[in-house]
Every structure is written in structure tokens, then in C-alpha cells.
Design a protein around this motif. Structure first.
Motif, mmCIF file in Angstrom:
data_model
loop_
_atom_site.group_PDB
_atom_site.id
_atom_site.type_symbol
_atom_site.label_atom_id
_atom_site.label_comp_id
_atom_site.label_asym_id
_atom_site.label_seq_id
_atom_site.Cartn_x
_atom_site.Cartn_y
_atom_site.Cartn_z
ATOM 1 N N ARG A 121 5.133 20.226 4.601
ATOM 2 C CA ARG A 121 4.110 19.428 5.285
ATOM 3 C C ARG A 121 4.522 19.209 6.729
ATOM 4 N N PRO A 122 3.544 18.984 7.599
ATOM 5 C CA PRO A 122 3.893 18.675 8.989
ATOM 6 C C PRO A 122 4.478 17.273 9.102
ATOM 7 N N ALA A 123 5.107 17.007 10.220
ATOM 8 C CA ALA A 123 5.641 15.671 10.492
ATOM 9 C C ALA A 123 4.493 14.678 10.584
ATOM 10 N N PHE A 124 4.800 13.414 10.429
ATOM 11 C CA PHE A 124 3.779 12.378 10.557
ATOM 12 C C PHE A 124 3.334 12.268 12.015
ATOM 13 N N THR A 125 2.063 12.009 12.210
ATOM 14 C CA THR A 125 1.500 11.883 13.556
ATOM 15 C C THR A 125 1.298 10.415 13.900
ATOM 16 N N ALA A 126 0.912 10.162 15.142
ATOM 17 C CA ALA A 126 0.590 8.795 15.558
ATOM 18 C C ALA A 126 -0.588 8.259 14.739
ATOM 19 N N ALA A 127 -1.548 9.118 14.426
ATOM 20 C CA ALA A 127 -2.682 8.700 13.593
ATOM 21 C C ALA A 127 -2.203 8.351 12.182
ATOM 22 N N ASP A 128 -1.273 9.134 11.638
ATOM 23 C CA ASP A 128 -0.693 8.820 10.324
ATOM 24 C C ASP A 128 -0.001 7.462 10.373
ATOM 25 N N GLU A 129 0.710 7.211 11.456
ATOM 26 C CA GLU A 129 1.415 5.944 11.606
ATOM 27 C C GLU A 129 0.426 4.774 11.616
ATOM 28 N N ARG A 130 -0.677 4.902 12.346
ATOM 29 C CA ARG A 130 -1.692 3.845 12.376
ATOM 30 C C ARG A 130 -2.284 3.617 10.985
ATOM 31 N N THR A 131 -2.539 4.706 10.266
ATOM 32 C CA THR A 131 -3.074 4.591 8.912
ATOM 33 C C THR A 131 -2.070 3.898 8.004
ATOM 34 N N ALA A 132 -0.808 4.280 8.092
ATOM 35 C CA ALA A 132 0.236 3.676 7.260
ATOM 36 C C ALA A 132 0.393 2.186 7.582
ATOM 37 N N VAL A 133 0.322 1.824 8.853
ATOM 38 C CA VAL A 133 0.403 0.413 9.237
ATOM 39 C C VAL A 133 -0.766 -0.360 8.621
ATOM 40 N N ASP A 134 -1.942 0.251 8.619
ATOM 41 C CA ASP A 134 -3.108 -0.391 8.007
ATOM 42 C C ASP A 134 -2.898 -0.549 6.502
ATOM 43 N N GLY A 136 -0.046 -0.953 5.067
ATOM 44 C CA GLY A 136 0.907 -2.059 4.967
ATOM 45 C C GLY A 136 0.238 -3.415 5.134
ATOM 46 N N ARG A 137 -0.720 -3.503 6.052
ATOM 47 C CA ARG A 137 -1.466 -4.756 6.244
ATOM 48 C C ARG A 137 -2.295 -5.092 5.002
ATOM 49 N N ARG A 138 -2.946 -4.085 4.452
ATOM 50 C CA ARG A 138 -3.768 -4.314 3.253
ATOM 51 C C ARG A 138 -2.891 -4.726 2.067
ATOM 52 N N ALA A 139 -1.743 -4.094 1.926
ATOM 53 C CA ALA A 139 -0.813 -4.481 0.865
ATOM 54 C C ALA A 139 -0.332 -5.912 1.093
ATOM 55 N N GLY A 140 -0.075 -6.266 2.344
ATOM 56 C CA GLY A 140 0.341 -7.628 2.679
ATOM 57 C C GLY A 140 -0.729 -8.646 2.326
ATOM 58 N N LEU A 141 -1.989 -8.312 2.576
ATOM 59 C CA LEU A 141 -3.090 -9.195 2.221
ATOM 60 C C LEU A 141 -3.137 -9.409 0.706
ATOM 61 N N ALA A 142 -2.999 -8.336 -0.051
ATOM 62 C CA ALA A 142 -3.014 -8.442 -1.507
ATOM 63 C C ALA A 142 -1.840 -9.291 -2.006
ATOM 64 N N LEU A 143 -0.659 -9.071 -1.442
ATOM 65 C CA LEU A 143 0.511 -9.856 -1.853
ATOM 66 C C LEU A 143 0.350 -11.324 -1.479
ATOM 67 N N ASP A 144 -0.139 -11.582 -0.277
ATOM 68 C CA ASP A 144 -0.346 -12.953 0.170
ATOM 69 C C ASP A 144 -1.350 -13.667 -0.728
ATOM 70 N N ASN A 145 -2.439 -12.991 -1.077
ATOM 71 C CA ASN A 145 -3.442 -13.581 -1.966
ATOM 72 C C ASN A 145 -2.844 -13.890 -3.336
ATOM 73 N N SER A 146 -2.005 -12.987 -3.839
ATOM 74 C CA SER A 146 -1.360 -13.193 -5.130
ATOM 75 C C SER A 146 -0.418 -14.393 -5.081
ATOM 76 N N ARG A 147 0.369 -14.501 -4.021
ATOM 77 C CA ARG A 147 1.292 -15.641 -3.882
ATOM 78 C C ARG A 147 0.520 -16.952 -3.749
ATOM 79 N N LEU A 148 -0.550 -16.951 -2.983
ATOM 80 C CA LEU A 148 -1.373 -18.144 -2.814
ATOM 81 C C LEU A 148 -1.969 -18.564 -4.158
ATOM 82 N N TYR A 149 -2.479 -17.618 -4.909
ATOM 83 C CA TYR A 149 -3.048 -17.906 -6.225
ATOM 84 C C TYR A 149 -1.989 -18.532 -7.130
ATOM 85 N N ARG A 150 -0.777 -17.956 -7.168
ATOM 86 C CA ARG A 150 0.296 -18.504 -8.011
ATOM 87 C C ARG A 150 0.618 -19.942 -7.622
#
Length: 168
Positions: A121-134, A136-150
Motif C-alpha cells: 500500500r502507499p504511505a499515508f497522505t495528509a488527507a488520510d491523516e485528516r480522516t484518521a483524526v476525524d 479519533g474524534r468520533r471515537a472520543g465522542l463515543a467514549l465520552d458519551n459512554s463515560r458520562l452515561y456510566r
């Protein structure tokens, strides 16, 4: 599993608890033949959490880290465990991208997602990095919601316990 094989050959997810202790929580490889190897590398990486400069750097800064030309020698410089190097090379290790899992409100780094590609596969691009950061943000939202619920559930159960004791 959601990011492999479309986005990366293999992936590791690390979470940090409120006390700052890191643990591997998920590992996936696009090739089922590498399932045992990716599970083993996740297990070994859990032991190396305090010395893994990539993960520690992302956890401390909250910024992604990308290496477009990763080699076994690069990895040897970051790990004391030769088995980790051997497994990574066997599964494919030519580029990696590690992004933070970030809580949306507090911006607290809750963990990391490490994406790895092999030579095919090719190396990761700047666009891949932006997608991966997004991701990570979505995963953070899910984790935060789970912790808040608990927390809310714990408070509600504690209040219910207090009320029932008062009635006795």
C-alpha cells in the motif's frame, strides 16, 4: 475492524484511563491469517506502553504522528522487544499513522489509534491523516458519551439507594 482493510492493513487501539494507565483494547488485521499475530503484538505493546515514544508523544501532545517510510530499524529504536519487530515486519510495516482519540468537550486525549500499512500500500497522505483524526474524534465522542452515561447511572443508582434506606 472498521478501518481495516479500507484504510490500513492493520490497526491497534489504545485507551488511557482517568489515572493515566494505558491499555491495548483492540487490534485488527485485514488478513485473517494474521489475527493471532496482531493480537500478540497488542499484548506485547501493552507491556511497552511506558517506553513507546510514538504513543507517548501522541498522548502527551494530542497531535498525530505519521511516518511515511517505516522500517524494522525504526521500530527497533522504539522497542526493547524483538518479537514486536518480527511480528510487525511479518504483518507488513512500511508506514504508520498514530492519531489521538480526543474527548470533544474537554479535548482530553483518551487514547490513540495506530494505523499501519505494509509495502503493498502507499504511505499515508495528509488527507488520510485528516480522516484518521476525524475517526479519533468520533471515537472520543463515543467514549465520552459512554463515560458520562456510566457516571449518571451511578449517581441515579446511589440516589435510589439513599431514598430506599430513608424509607426503612
Amino acid at each position: 475492524e472498521a478501518v481495516t482493510p479500507r484504510f490500513a492493513d492493520w490497526c491497534l487501539v489504545t485507551l488511557v484511563d482517568e489515572a493515566g494507565n494505558a491499555r491495548q483494547v483492540a487490534a485488527a488485521h485485514h488478513d485473517p491469517r494474521h489475527a493471532a499475530a496482531v493480537a500478540r503484538i497488542a499484548e506485547l505493546m501493552a507491556d511497552e506502553m511506558r517506553t513507546n515514544t510514538v504513543l507517548l508523544g501522541v498522548l502527551r501532545t494530542g497531535r498525530p504522528l505519521r511516518q511515511d517510510r517505516a522500517t524494522a530499524e525504526n521500530l527497533r529504536g522504539r522497542t526493547r522487544n524483538e518479537t514486536v519487530v518480527d511480528l510487525a515486519v511479518t504483518m507488513g510495516y512500511a508506514a504508520h499513522l498514530t492519531v489521538p482519540i480526543t474527548a470533544p468537550v474537554t479535548q482530553r486525549v483518551l487514547g490513540t489509534i495506530s494505523l499501519v500499512n505494509g509495502d503493498s500500500r502507499p504511505a499515508f497522505t495528509a488527507a488520510d491523516e485528516r480522516t484518521a483524526v476525524d475517526i479519533g474524534r468520533r471515537a472520543g465522542l463515543a467514549l465520552d458519551n459512554s463515560r458520562l452515561y456510566r457516571r449518571q447511572r451511578h449517581v441515579a443508582e446511589s440516589c435510589a439507594d439513599v431514598r430506599s434506606e430513608c424509607r426503612l
